[in-house]
Design an enzyme around this catalytic site. Structure first.
Site, PDB file in Angstrom:
ATOM      1  N   ARG A   1      45.520  42.816  49.844  1.00 51.35           N
ATOM      2  CA  ARG A   1      45.869  41.750  48.895  1.00 51.35           C
ATOM      3  C   ARG A   1      46.823  42.281  47.832  1.00 51.35           C
ATOM      4  O   ARG A   1      47.771  41.595  47.439  1.00 51.35           O
ATOM      5  CB  ARG A   1      44.620  41.167  48.243  1.00 51.35           C
ATOM      6  CG  ARG A   1      43.772  40.320  49.166  1.00 51.35           C
ATOM      7  CD  ARG A   1      42.599  39.687  48.452  1.00 51.35           C
ATOM      8  NE  ARG A   1      43.004  38.624  47.543  1.00 51.35           N
ATOM      9  CZ  ARG A   1      42.193  38.001  46.709  1.00 51.35           C
ATOM     10  NH1 ARG A   1      40.907  38.364  46.635  1.00 51.35           N
ATOM     11  NH2 ARG A   1      42.631  37.030  45.922  1.00 51.35           N
TER      12      ARG A   1
ATOM     13  N   CYS B   1      41.594  41.276  38.853  1.00 52.48           N
ATOM     14  CA  CYS B   1      41.337  41.113  40.291  1.00 52.48           C
ATOM     15  C   CYS B   1      41.900  39.747  40.678  1.00 52.48           C
ATOM     16  O   CYS B   1      42.980  39.370  40.223  1.00 52.48           O
ATOM     17  CB  CYS B   1      39.848  41.235  40.591  1.00 52.48           C
ATOM     18  SG  CYS B   1      38.811  40.045  39.708  1.00 52.48           S
TER      19      CYS B   1
END
Length: 272
Positions: free
Chosen positions: A172, A230
């Site tokens: 990611r 995050c």
């Protein structure tokens, strides 16, 4: 207060603690179903999406809850000013750390995470129950601002002048996949530090010295200004907890990537 507690120690103090089951998964199913199937005796279920976060929108997918809403949720769970609160999830503290961080941010010092979660509890041969608990309301008062946070501008500054850790999985971070947010990649200048590397195969946190070495290798020491993000501020709280165990203070970017990409003017980086 030490941030972690092991299963046997929790068993000894269970009758005097407020225990919060905060099991949650990004893609479901709802944690309440897991709670009803079996939980630490006396535990109360707290929903991460609705009680440890505000409504999605401005501020990202899991913005901080309003102080009044968090106060009401904690009182409903039986939390009072002097309560010892123990939070847990299935194993690796991904969602339990969010509860730990929120309680600390809103001024509650006596909170600990069950290291290894419910898996550690059952592996120790300790019992579970299926009764849903509804405790007497507590008198917890939310006092926001007791832990440091940064916004998008602050994160951008630290990416250049400090250390900005990205707690998401490496794929990611690199922008190879993005299962949730509309844009893939990372904040330019951020350093990837996936949360899975904070714990062992049993879901328990690595020793503080090992964590210190891990973060030092990434430039994150107590001599640096550090923030963590995050996808939406959940696993970043796990990283802040790991840094705390390592003796390294760090701020949280609550909106994280889901907030950053809401503004098309924010730059996006891909690759390693």
């Amino acid at each position: 207060m030490r941030p972690l507690i092991d299963a046997r120690s929790l068993a000894r103090v269970r009758a005097d603690a407020v225990i919060l089951d905060v099991r949650w998964r990004l893609a479901g199913p709802p944690g309440r179903e897991s709670y009803r199937a079996g939980h630490v005796p006396g535990a109360v279920f707290v929903d991460l999406d609705t009680e440890l976060a505000g409504p999605p929108g401005r501020g990202g997918r899991h913005p901080l809850p309003a102080p009044e809403a968090f106060q009401e949720a904690m009182r409903r769970a039986g939390v009072s000013r002097g309560s010892l609160v123990v939070v847990y999830d299935d194993a690796d503290a991904t969602s339990a750390a969010r509860a730990w961080w929120c309680l600390r941010y809103f001024g509650h010092e006596r909170v600990r995470v069950l290291d290894g979660g419910l898996n550690a509890w059952t592996r120790a041969g300790l019992p579970v129950e299926t009764d849903e608990r509804h405790p007497a309301p507590g008198d917890f008062t939310a006092r926001p601002g007791c832990l440091p946070v940064v916004d998008a501008d602050g994160a951008a500054v630290l990416a250049k002048a400090g250390v900005l850790l990205d707690a998401r999985a490496a794929e990611r971070f690199r922008g190879e996949v993005e299962p949730v947010d509309p844009v893939a990649g990372h904040i330019p200048g951020a350093v990837n530090a996936p949360t899975w590397a904070n714990v062992g195969g049993d879901g328990r946190f690595l020793a503080p010295g090992v964590l210190r070495e891990r973060f030092a290798a990434l430039g994150a020491t107590d001599a640096a200004d550090i923030a963590v993000y995050c996808g939406s501020g959940v696993t970043a709280a796990h990283e802040v907890l790991a840094l705390t165990l390592a003796g390294v203070p760090a701020a949280l970017y609550p909106g994280s990537w889901s907030d950053w990409v809401r503004d098309p003017a924010h730059p996006v980086a891909t690759g390693g």
